[in-house]
Design a protein around this motif. Structure first.
Motif, short mmCIF file in Angstrom:
data_model
loop_
_atom_site.label_atom_id
_atom_site.label_comp_id
_atom_site.label_asym_id
_atom_site.label_seq_id
_atom_site.Cartn_x
_atom_site.Cartn_y
_atom_site.Cartn_z
N LEU A 127 -22.82 -5.35 2.14
CA LEU A 127 -22.01 -6.58 2.14
C LEU A 127 -21.19 -6.73 0.86
O LEU A 127 -20.10 -7.32 0.88
CB LEU A 127 -22.91 -7.80 2.33
N ASP A 128 -21.71 -6.20 -0.24
CA ASP A 128 -20.99 -6.32 -1.51
C ASP A 128 -20.22 -5.07 -1.88
O ASP A 128 -19.84 -4.87 -3.04
CB ASP A 128 -21.97 -6.67 -2.63
N THR A 129 -19.97 -4.19 -0.90
CA THR A 129 -19.14 -3.02 -1.15
C THR A 129 -17.69 -3.45 -1.33
O THR A 129 -17.16 -4.26 -0.55
CB THR A 129 -19.26 -2.02 0.01
N ARG A 130 -17.03 -2.92 -2.35
CA ARG A 130 -15.65 -3.28 -2.67
C ARG A 130 -14.73 -2.11 -2.35
O ARG A 130 -15.15 -0.94 -2.34
CB ARG A 130 -15.50 -3.67 -4.13
N ALA A 131 -13.46 -2.43 -2.10
CA ALA A 131 -12.45 -1.40 -1.81
C ALA A 131 -11.20 -1.71 -2.62
O ALA A 131 -10.88 -2.86 -2.90
CB ALA A 131 -12.12 -1.37 -0.32
N LYS A 132 -10.50 -0.65 -3.00
CA LYS A 132 -9.22 -0.80 -3.69
C LYS A 132 -8.38 0.44 -3.49
O LYS A 132 -8.89 1.51 -3.11
CB LYS A 132 -9.44 -1.07 -5.18
N LEU A 133 -7.10 0.29 -3.73
CA LEU A 133 -6.16 1.40 -3.59
C LEU A 133 -6.11 2.19 -4.89
O LEU A 133 -6.06 1.61 -5.98
CB LEU A 133 -4.77 0.87 -3.26
N VAL A 154 0.85 -1.20 0.00
CA VAL A 154 0.00 0.00 0.00
C VAL A 154 0.88 1.24 0.00
O VAL A 154 0.72 2.15 0.83
CB VAL A 154 -0.97 -0.01 1.20
N SER A 155 1.81 1.30 -0.95
CA SER A 155 2.73 2.43 -1.03
C SER A 155 1.94 3.72 -1.24
O SER A 155 1.04 3.79 -2.06
CB SER A 155 3.72 2.24 -2.18
N GLY A 156 2.29 4.74 -0.49
CA GLY A 156 1.63 6.04 -0.59
C GLY A 156 0.45 6.21 0.33
O GLY A 156 -0.08 7.32 0.46
N LEU A 157 0.00 5.13 0.99
CA LEU A 157 -1.14 5.21 1.91
C LEU A 157 -0.60 5.40 3.33
O LEU A 157 0.34 4.71 3.74
CB LEU A 157 -1.98 3.94 1.83
N THR A 195 -0.41 13.96 -6.98
CA THR A 195 0.45 14.22 -5.83
C THR A 195 1.32 13.03 -5.47
O THR A 195 2.30 13.17 -4.72
CB THR A 195 -0.41 14.60 -4.62
N GLY A 196 0.97 11.84 -5.96
CA GLY A 196 1.75 10.65 -5.63
C GLY A 196 1.26 9.92 -4.41
O GLY A 196 1.70 8.80 -4.13
N THR A 197 0.34 10.52 -3.63
CA THR A 197 -0.22 9.84 -2.46
C THR A 197 -1.35 8.92 -2.90
O THR A 197 -1.93 9.07 -3.98
CB THR A 197 -0.75 10.87 -1.45
N SER A 198 -1.67 7.97 -2.02
CA SER A 198 -2.71 7.00 -2.32
C SER A 198 -3.90 7.22 -1.41
O SER A 198 -3.81 7.86 -0.35
CB SER A 198 -2.17 5.57 -2.14
#
Length: 311
Positions: free
Chosen positions: A93-99, A47-50, A105-108
């Protein structure tokens, strides 16, 4: 004495104001805790940038932030991010997450998506924040493979530099010079090239005409062979039939006059017509065979051999 009393009042008022401000801030913080829900997002990648305080968005809208970020104690390959989301956000329940990348800016940041209306809300169990397993992110893979990518770019640049060395540049320059000279020679002889192309076009036309005439001649020859050849074959069959009949008659005459042939000329007198007929038949057959062998086309067409066409 009055001056000291004023200073005491001012100091007391200041202490009361600071205490009231601190109580108000504490009350505001305590009251705000009930307006957020907490979840744990599990990443199976880097999770680079997070970092703590990074933005959490739902369909492009900011709904919270990252409160805590740590490795999973049971599996250090996984990263657990505890997030705080506004309580009115419909996490299903079916909510998805991603980076995802936060602009340039280069941040995540964490991007939430999905969640159908008929799906059940995602709620906490046993007092622990609910878990959302993040999908693989192309940005994370790109950042994780950045070293390999840079190595490949470096190797490519090294190969390009070798290809564009002084020796290769000189060879390319000589090749371009030779190409320019060849182009100039072709330009000087463009009239000859045009004439050659014209001659090739004429030759192609003549070849096409010759092919058409040859095709027509072959078609006519096939027609003649099919028509007159059949007539000749019929005549040959008739001749053979006549020859067979003559042979049969001759055998009959010899069988009937075998005794007369042994005693006199009477048998020879009767044998004469059959022998003459046999000779005429053989002569006719010989003439047909000779004509077919010497000049089949002339014999079939009844004229001289056709001259060959010369283009």
């Amino acid at each position: 004495m009055e001056t000291r009393a004023h200073h005491v009042l001012i100091g007391l008022f200041t202490v009361i104001a600071i205490a009231a401000a601190m109580l108000f801030a504490f009350w505001l913080g305590r009251s705000g805790e009930g307006e957020f829900n907490r979840y744990r997002v599990v990443f199976k990648e880097a999770v680079s940038g997070l970092s703590q305080g990074s933005t959490v968005q739902y369909s492009g809208i900011r709904v919270g932030e990252v409160e805590e970020l740590h490795l999973d104690p049971n599996d250090p390959r996984r990263v657990v991010a505890q997030i705080r989301i506004v309580a009115t956000t419909p996490i299903k329940l079916d909510t998805r997450a991603k980076l995802s990348m936060n602009g340039i800016t280069g941040t995540s940041q964490i991007q939430l998506s999905g969640g159908t209306p008929e799906s059940q809300p995602l709620v906490a169990q046993n007092g622990e924040p609910p878990i959302i397993v993040a999908d693989p992110s192309p940005i994370a893979r790109l950042l994780a493979n950045g070293e390999d990518l840079m190595t490949g770019v470096t190797q490519a640049l090294t190969g390009i530099n070798r290809m564009l060395s002084e020796d290769n540049a000189e060879r390319i320059s000589r090749t371009l010079d030779n190409l320019q000279q060849a182009t100039a020679m072709i330009a000087e002889q463009r009239d000859d090239v045009r004439e050659m192309v014209h001659q090739l076009a004429l030759a192609s036309q003549q070849a096409s005409a010759t092919l058409e005439q040859t095709t027509l001649l072959m078609r006519n020859a096939n027609v003649l062979v099919n028509d007159k050849g059949r007539v000749v074959l019929d005549q040959a069959e008739q001749t053979l039939a006549s020859l067979e009949g003559s042979s049969t008659r001759l055998d009959g005459i010899l069988a009937a006059n075998s005794d007369s042939l042994a005693n006199g000329l009477q048998g020879l007198g009767e044998l004469g017509p059959a022998i003459r007929e046999l000779r005429e038949t053989l002569a006719s057959l010989r003439q047909v065979s000779h004509g077919l062998n010497e000049n089949p086309v002339g014999y079939l067409l009844g004229r001289e051999h056709a001259q060959e066409f010369e283009p």
